[in-house]
Design a protein around this motif. Structure first.
Motif, PDB file in Angstrom:
ATOM      1  N   MET A   1      40.840  38.800  36.088  1.00 36.42           N
ATOM      2  CA  MET A   1      42.022  39.629  35.875  1.00 36.42           C
ATOM      3  C   MET A   1      42.673  39.941  37.205  1.00 36.42           C
ATOM      4  O   MET A   1      42.005  40.409  38.133  1.00 36.42           O
ATOM      5  N   LYS A   2      43.961  39.654  37.313  1.00 37.90           N
ATOM      6  CA  LYS A   2      44.723  39.994  38.505  1.00 37.90           C
ATOM      7  C   LYS A   2      45.930  40.834  38.110  1.00 37.90           C
ATOM      8  O   LYS A   2      46.510  40.648  37.044  1.00 37.90           O
ATOM      9  N   LEU A   3      46.296  41.749  39.008  1.00 35.86           N
ATOM     10  CA  LEU A   3      47.489  42.566  38.834  1.00 35.86           C
ATOM     11  C   LEU A   3      48.528  42.099  39.832  1.00 35.86           C
ATOM     12  O   LEU A   3      48.210  41.859  41.003  1.00 35.86           O
ATOM     13  N   ILE A   4      49.773  41.974  39.394  1.00 39.58           N
ATOM     14  CA  ILE A   4      50.823  41.447  40.258  1.00 39.58           C
ATOM     15  C   ILE A   4      52.135  42.196  40.049  1.00 39.58           C
ATOM     16  O   ILE A   4      52.395  42.744  38.980  1.00 39.58           O
ATOM     17  N   ARG A   5      52.952  42.222  41.090  1.00 40.33           N
ATOM     18  CA  ARG A   5      54.334  42.652  40.968  1.00 40.33           C
ATOM     19  C   ARG A   5      55.157  41.427  40.593  1.00 40.33           C
ATOM     20  O   ARG A   5      54.995  40.357  41.152  1.00 40.33           O
ATOM     21  N   ILE A   6      56.061  41.601  39.626  1.00 40.60           N
ATOM     22  CA  ILE A   6      56.915  40.498  39.169  1.00 40.60           C
ATOM     23  C   ILE A   6      58.356  40.936  39.381  1.00 40.60           C
ATOM     24  O   ILE A   6      58.998  41.474  38.488  1.00 40.60           O
ATOM     25  N   GLY A   7      58.855  40.757  40.581  1.00 37.50           N
ATOM     26  CA  GLY A   7      60.212  41.187  40.866  1.00 37.50           C
ATOM     27  C   GLY A   7      60.308  42.701  40.932  1.00 37.50           C
ATOM     28  O   GLY A   7      59.315  43.420  40.882  1.00 37.50           O
ATOM     29  N   PRO A   8      61.544  43.233  41.022  1.00 43.66           N
ATOM     30  CA  PRO A   8      61.728  44.675  41.215  1.00 43.66           C
ATOM     31  C   PRO A   8      61.556  45.513  39.952  1.00 43.66           C
ATOM     32  O   PRO A   8      61.389  46.726  40.048  1.00 43.66           O
ATOM     33  N   ASP A   9      61.590  44.889  38.784  1.00 41.31           N
ATOM     34  CA  ASP A   9      61.636  45.663  37.547  1.00 41.31           C
ATOM     35  C   ASP A   9      60.409  45.538  36.665  1.00 41.31           C
ATOM     36  O   ASP A   9      60.395  46.083  35.552  1.00 41.31           O
ATOM     37  N   GLU A 115      37.410  40.733  43.021  1.00 40.06           N
ATOM     38  CA  GLU A 115      37.205  40.868  44.455  1.00 40.06           C
ATOM     39  C   GLU A 115      37.042  42.335  44.848  1.00 40.06           C
ATOM     40  O   GLU A 115      36.513  42.648  45.901  1.00 40.06           O
ATOM     41  N   GLU A 116      37.474  43.242  43.973  1.00 43.46           N
ATOM     42  CA  GLU A 116      37.433  44.661  44.293  1.00 43.46           C
ATOM     43  C   GLU A 116      36.070  45.276  43.997  1.00 43.46           C
ATOM     44  O   GLU A 116      35.605  46.142  44.710  1.00 43.46           O
ATOM     45  N   PHE A 117      35.424  44.848  42.921  1.00 40.23           N
ATOM     46  CA  PHE A 117      34.181  45.468  42.505  1.00 40.23           C
ATOM     47  C   PHE A 117      33.027  44.489  42.551  1.00 40.23           C
ATOM     48  O   PHE A 117      33.182  43.322  42.252  1.00 40.23           O
ATOM     49  N   ASN A 202      35.411  51.773  31.979  1.00 44.61           N
ATOM     50  CA  ASN A 202      35.836  52.815  32.905  1.00 44.61           C
ATOM     51  C   ASN A 202      36.174  52.228  34.274  1.00 44.61           C
ATOM     52  O   ASN A 202      37.171  52.600  34.902  1.00 44.61           O
ATOM     53  N   GLN A 203      35.350  51.283  34.741  1.00 44.65           N
ATOM     54  CA  GLN A 203      35.612  50.622  36.020  1.00 44.65           C
ATOM     55  C   GLN A 203      36.920  49.834  35.971  1.00 44.65           C
ATOM     56  O   GLN A 203      37.735  49.889  36.903  1.00 44.65           O
ATOM     57  N   ALA A 204      37.115  49.088  34.899  1.00 45.68           N
ATOM     58  CA  ALA A 204      38.318  48.262  34.777  1.00 45.68           C
ATOM     59  C   ALA A 204      39.575  49.122  34.707  1.00 45.68           C
ATOM     60  O   ALA A 204      40.575  48.852  35.387  1.00 45.68           O
ATOM     61  N   TYR A 205      39.537  50.172  33.892  1.00 41.85           N
ATOM     62  CA  TYR A 205      40.705  51.045  33.773  1.00 41.85           C
ATOM     63  C   TYR A 205      40.999  51.749  35.094  1.00 41.85           C
ATOM     64  O   TYR A 205      42.161  51.936  35.472  1.00 41.85           O
ATOM     65  N   GLY A 206      39.941  52.139  35.812  1.00 45.62           N
ATOM     66  CA  GLY A 206      40.137  52.779  37.108  1.00 45.62           C
ATOM     67  C   GLY A 206      40.755  51.833  38.118  1.00 45.62           C
ATOM     68  O   GLY A 206      41.593  52.241  38.928  1.00 45.62           O
ATOM     69  N   PHE A 207      40.354  50.572  38.072  1.00 41.13           N
ATOM     70  CA  PHE A 207      40.925  49.569  38.964  1.00 41.13           C
ATOM     71  C   PHE A 207      42.437  49.441  38.736  1.00 41.13           C
ATOM     72  O   PHE A 207      43.226  49.402  39.685  1.00 41.13           O
ATOM     73  N   VAL A 208      42.835  49.410  37.472  1.00 43.47           N
ATOM     74  CA  VAL A 208      44.268  49.304  37.154  1.00 43.47           C
ATOM     75  C   VAL A 208      45.004  50.542  37.661  1.00 43.47           C
ATOM     76  O   VAL A 208      46.093  50.434  38.250  1.00 43.47           O
ATOM     77  N   GLN A 209      44.438  51.717  37.451  1.00 43.89           N
ATOM     78  CA  GLN A 209      45.073  52.939  37.931  1.00 43.89           C
ATOM     79  C   GLN A 209      45.249  52.935  39.451  1.00 43.89           C
ATOM     80  O   GLN A 209      46.319  53.310  39.956  1.00 43.89           O
ATOM     81  N   GLU A 210      44.207  52.538  40.169  1.00 44.92           N
ATOM     82  CA  GLU A 210      44.294  52.500  41.624  1.00 44.92           C
ATOM     83  C   GLU A 210      45.400  51.561  42.085  1.00 44.92           C
ATOM     84  O   GLU A 210      46.160  51.869  43.011  1.00 44.92           O
ATOM     85  N   TRP A 211      45.493  50.407  41.437  1.00 49.14           N
ATOM     86  CA  TRP A 211      46.519  49.446  41.817  1.00 49.14           C
ATOM     87  C   TRP A 211      47.908  49.996  41.519  1.00 49.14           C
ATOM     88  O   TRP A 211      48.835  49.844  42.317  1.00 49.14           O
ATOM     89  N   LEU A 212      48.081  50.647  40.373  1.00 50.45           N
ATOM     90  CA  LEU A 212      49.387  51.205  40.016  1.00 50.45           C
ATOM     91  C   LEU A 212      49.828  52.252  41.031  1.00 50.45           C
ATOM     92  O   LEU A 212      50.993  52.292  41.441  1.00 50.45           O
TER      93      LEU A 212
END
Length: 222
Positions: A1-9, A115-117, A202-212
């Motif tokens: 699972m990766k989190l990414i920015r996709i343009g400005p919106d 790579e984070e955990f 809990n770990q996965a949801y926390g990872f998403v929150q930290e990234w956001l």
């Protein structure tokens, strides 16, 4: 699972396994306080009142009817947004999978859960044969995602007793044979299997929150 920015919106997930898509679809259930009074009390707190005037019962009833009911409506609204976004999960084509390994503006601010955990979440839920999926989410929906994830983590922690003070009750240690689950308390209210599952959610949801917070919600604050 990766989190990414996709343009400005928009932002989103890529390289999602079927199990990780399931994790996101479990947000509503994970955040449901039903049957867990500790979670209910933590999320829908009642104010301290002075019992000297005899009106505290009516005050607390009004608080529950108006203030806590408003919190419940906000949560249901946030979860509805999350579930509507999840309808847009699509399978990644092979050429998109290959492109994920290259460079590009789309991946500015990207972060990989594995790579984070440590140990790698992939080793527990991600057989190599599984297909991958992606999901694009409007920036305007960020607060709803953050709020739903936050309540899910609070409820999981309370229902499955995931923490003792500031310490985790369940962890993973590496041995010569590989990763081993370690339960650090004697709580028997839920099965070890369910508690371990809740730990990784809990770990996965926390990872998403930290990234956001780092990549989306902090914009304009610096």
């Amino acid at each position: 699972m990766k989190l990414i920015r996709i343009g400005p919106d928009s932002w989103g997930f890529t390289r999602l396994s079927e199990d990780e898509v399931g994790l996101l679809r479990d947000i509503r259930g994970a955040a449901d306080t039903a049957g867990c009074q500790e979670a209910e009390n933590r999320i829908y707190q009642k104010p301290l009142v002075d019992g000297g005037d005899g009106d505290e019962e009516e005050f607390l009833s009004d608080w529950d009817d108006f203030v806590n009911e408003s919190f419940r409506e906000q949560f249901l609204s946030a979860v509805s947004v999350v579930e509507a976004d999840l309808i847009n999960v699509v399978r990644e084509a092979e050429e998109e999978d290959a492109a994920d390994d290259g460079d590009g503006d789309e991946h500015e601010g990207s972060e990989d859960f594995d790579e984070e955990f440590e140990p790698s979440f992939e080793e527990f839920v991600n057989p190599e044969s599984q297909p991958y999926f992606r999901l694009e989410i409007p920036i305007a929906h960020t607060e709803e995602w953050f709020g739903a994830l936050n309540q899910a983590r609070l409820v999981l922690s309370a229902r499955y007793r995931l923490h003792q003070g500031d310490d985790e009750s369940i962890g993973v240690e590496w041995t010569e044979e590989g990763p081993a689950i370690v339960v650090k308390d004697d709580f028997t209210g839920e099965s070890v299997e369910d508690r371990v599952d809740a730990h990784f959610k809990n770990q996965a949801y926390g990872f998403v929150q930290e990234w956001l917070i780092s990549e989306v919600m902090s914009e304009g604050l610096s």
